[in-house]
Design an enzyme around this catalytic site. Structure first.
Site, PDB file in Angstrom:
ATOM      1  CB  SER A 119      33.303 -37.338 -16.407  1.00  0.00           C
ATOM      2  OG  SER A 119      32.233 -37.343 -15.515  1.00  0.00           O
ATOM      3  CG  HIS A 157      28.915 -36.147 -19.193  1.00  0.00           C
ATOM      4  ND1 HIS A 157      29.377 -35.089 -18.448  1.00  0.00           N
ATOM      5  CD2 HIS A 157      29.485 -37.244 -18.647  1.00  0.00           C
ATOM      6  CE1 HIS A 157      30.179 -35.539 -17.486  1.00  0.00           C
ATOM      7  NE2 HIS A 157      30.264 -36.840 -17.590  1.00  0.00           N
TER       8      HIS A 157
END
Ligand SMILES: *[C@@H]1O[C@H](CO)[C@@H](O)[C@H](O)[C@H]1NC(C)=O
Ligand SMILES: *[C@@H]1O[C@H](CO)[C@@H](O)[C@H](O)[C@H]1NC(C)=O
Length: 396
Positions: free
Chosen positions: A168, A372
Site C-alpha cells: 500500500s 487490502h
C-alpha cells in the site's frame, strides 16, 4: 424505528484451527522484541534523512532454522503501509509472516519505518510536538525516507542493489521515489508491489469517500477534530482509524465493526491475531498523509500535494500540482492485487500497471475475497501469495 440488536458478537468468523504461531503478548512488544523472542538474530539501525528525521530500521540478520543470512543474495527492504510499521511484516508470526519466510531462506531482511510512526519520532533539530515536525505526506516518505534507507542498506552491505517489497503506502512511496529521483531505479533488483496505491479514483469505501470529499486540507481535518496542529492526538488517531475500518484495525470496537460491516468478507482473518494487531496498528501517521490520499481519490490523478491555486502557483509554477511521471519507473515491478480490496481497486491497479514501463507481472490473487489487509493477515497468505513472491525473487 430500526432495531439493530442483531449486530452482536462476531458471527461471520469461521472457526478454524489456528495455524498462526503468535501470542497475545506480542501486541505489547516492539518489533525487535518480537523477532528476537522467536529466535531471529535482530539488529536495530538508525539513519538520518537529509531533512533531519531519524529513522529506525529493524534487521533480521539470521534465522533460527537457517543461521546467518546468505551474502550471495541481495538484501531486502520491506516498507509498510499507512499507519503501519515494521511490525506489519511479522504480525502473523514465524512460518507465515513474509519477513520470517525470507529470513529462513537466507535473505538479509531490513524492515523500514516511515517518519512519524512509533519508531520514528526523533529529528535532528525539530521537536516532535511541533507543527513543522508533522508537516509531511507520503511525498516526503518517498523523496527522503525510502532513499535514505536504501542508501543505508546498500552502504552497510556494500552492494549496489536490493529487493524492495511494499504494501500500500509502501508502494506509493516507492513510485514517488522512482519518479522524482529516477537514479534510484538502478538500486532495485525487483520491486514487489502488494496492493499498490497510486491511483485511488475507484476507491469504494463510503466512509473514506466522505472524508476525502469534506476534509481536503490538513487545516479542515484539524479543525473538525478539534486540534490545531498536524500532530495527530491519540483520540484523533482513533477517529481516523475507525474511519479507515476495515483498512485499519483500531481496538476491539473497530475490529468488531469491521466484521459486521464486511459481513463474511473477512473469513480470511484468524481471530487469534487480533490482540497482536491492536498492539501494532495504528502506529502513527501525519494528517497530511490522509489528506494527500483524499486528494488522489477525488482528482483521479497520482500527483503532488494540492495546496490550492494560489500556493500551487507559487510552489509548482502551475495552478494544479504536477503528476508523478510513471514513465520514470524503470525498475522491474511485480504487482499483486486482490479483487475485494476496497482501497486499491482492480480498475485503478490495472491502470497503474498499464502505465508502468517495466512491469514484469500483474498477479490477481486467486481468492476472489482477498482484500487490502489480507496481504499481511490472511490465514492462507503464505500458500497463496508469499511462496509466489519468494519464487519471483529467486535467481535475481
Ligand atoms: C498559502 O500558504 C500560506 C503560507 O503557508 C498560507 O498562510 C495561506 O493560508 C495559503 N493559502 C491558501 C489559500 O491556502
Ligand atoms: C515523463 O517522462 C518521460 C521520460 O523521462 C518524458 O519523455 C515525458 O515527456 C514525461 N512526461 C511529462 C508529462 O512530463
Amino acid at each position: 424505528m430500526i432495531k439493530i440488536h442483531a449486530l452482536v458478537a462476531l458471527p461471520f468468523v469461521t472457526q478454524v484451527v489456528s495455524h498462526f504461531l503468535v501470542d497475545d503478548e506480542d501486541g505489547r512488544f516492539t518489533t525487535p522484541q518480537i523477532t528476537q523472542k522467536y529466535g531471529y538474530q535482530t539488529e536495530i539501525h538508525h539513519t538520518e534523512t537529509s531533512d533531519g528525521y531519524i529513522l529506525e530500521m529493524h534487521r533480521l540478520s539470521g534465522s533460527p532454522s537457517s543461521g546467518p543470512f546468505d551474502r550471495e543474495k541481495p538484501p531486502v527492504l520491506m516498507m509498510h503501509g499507512l499507519m503501519g510499521s515494521s511490525a506489519d511484516w511479522i504480525l502473523i508470526g514465524p512460518q507465515n509472516a513474509l519477513a520470517y519466510l525470507l529470513s529462513d531462506r537466507g535473505y538479509d531482511v531490513w524492515l523500514g519505518n516511515a517518519r512519524g510512526n512509533r519508531y520514528c519520532r526523533k529529528h535532528a533539530y525539530l521537536d516532535v510536538d511541533t507543527r513543522r515536525f508533522w508537516d509531511f505526506s507520503w511525498h516526503e516518505i518517498g523523496t527522503f525516507d525510502v532513499p535514505a534507507m536504501i542508501d543505508y542498506v546498500s552502504e552497510a552491505r556494500r552492494v549496489p542493489k536490493l529487493h524492495y517489497i511494499g504494501h500500500s503506502q509502501g508502494t506509493t512511496a516507492f513510485f514517488v521515489m522512482t519518479t522524482m529521483l529516477p537514479q534510484y531505479n538502478e538500486k532495485i533488483v525487483k520491486m514487489q508491489a502488494l496492493a499498490p496505491a497510486a491511483y485511488l479514483y475507484h476507491l469504494n469505501n463510503p466512509v473514506l469517500r466522505f472524508l476525502a470529499t469534506h476534509l481536503n486540507t490538513a487545516e479542515s481535518v484539524a479543525s473538525m477534530l478539534g486540534i490545531n496542529q498536524f500532530m495527530p492526538a491519540p483520540n484523533m488517531m482513533n477517529q481516523l482509524a475507525s474511519a479507515f475500518c476495515p483498512y485499519i484495525f483500531n481496538g476491539q470496537y473497530c475490529v468488531s465493526t469491521m466484521f459486521l460491516l464486511s459481513a463474511g468478507k473477512y473469513q480470511n482473518l484468524d481471530p487469534k491475531i487480533i490482540p497482536v494487531l491492536i498492539g501494532h496498528i495504528p502506529a502513527g501517521a501525519s494528517v497530511k498523509q490522509f489528506v494527500h490520499y483524499g486528494q488522489e481519490v477525488l482528482s483521479g490523478h497520482f500527483r503532488q500535494f494540492d495546496y490550492g491555486v494560489e500556493n500551487n502557483t507559487r510552489i509548482y509554477r502551475s495552478p494544479v500540482p504536477p503528476d508523478y511521471n510513471l514513465t520514470n519507473v524503470r525498475a522491474p515491478v511485480v504487482i499483486h492485487y486482490g479483487l475485494q480490496d476496497q482501497l486499491t481497486r482492480p480498475a485503478d491497479v490495472v491502470r497503474l500497471a498499464r502505465e508502468l514501463p517495466n512491469l514484469v507481472e500483474l498477479n490477481q490473487h486467486s481468492d476472489p475475497s482477498f482484500n487490502h489487509m489480507d496481504f499481511l493477515l490472511a490465514t492462507s497468505v503464505k500458500d497463496t501469495l508469499y511462496n509466489r513472491i519468494i519464487d519471483s525473487m529467486k535467481g535475481e
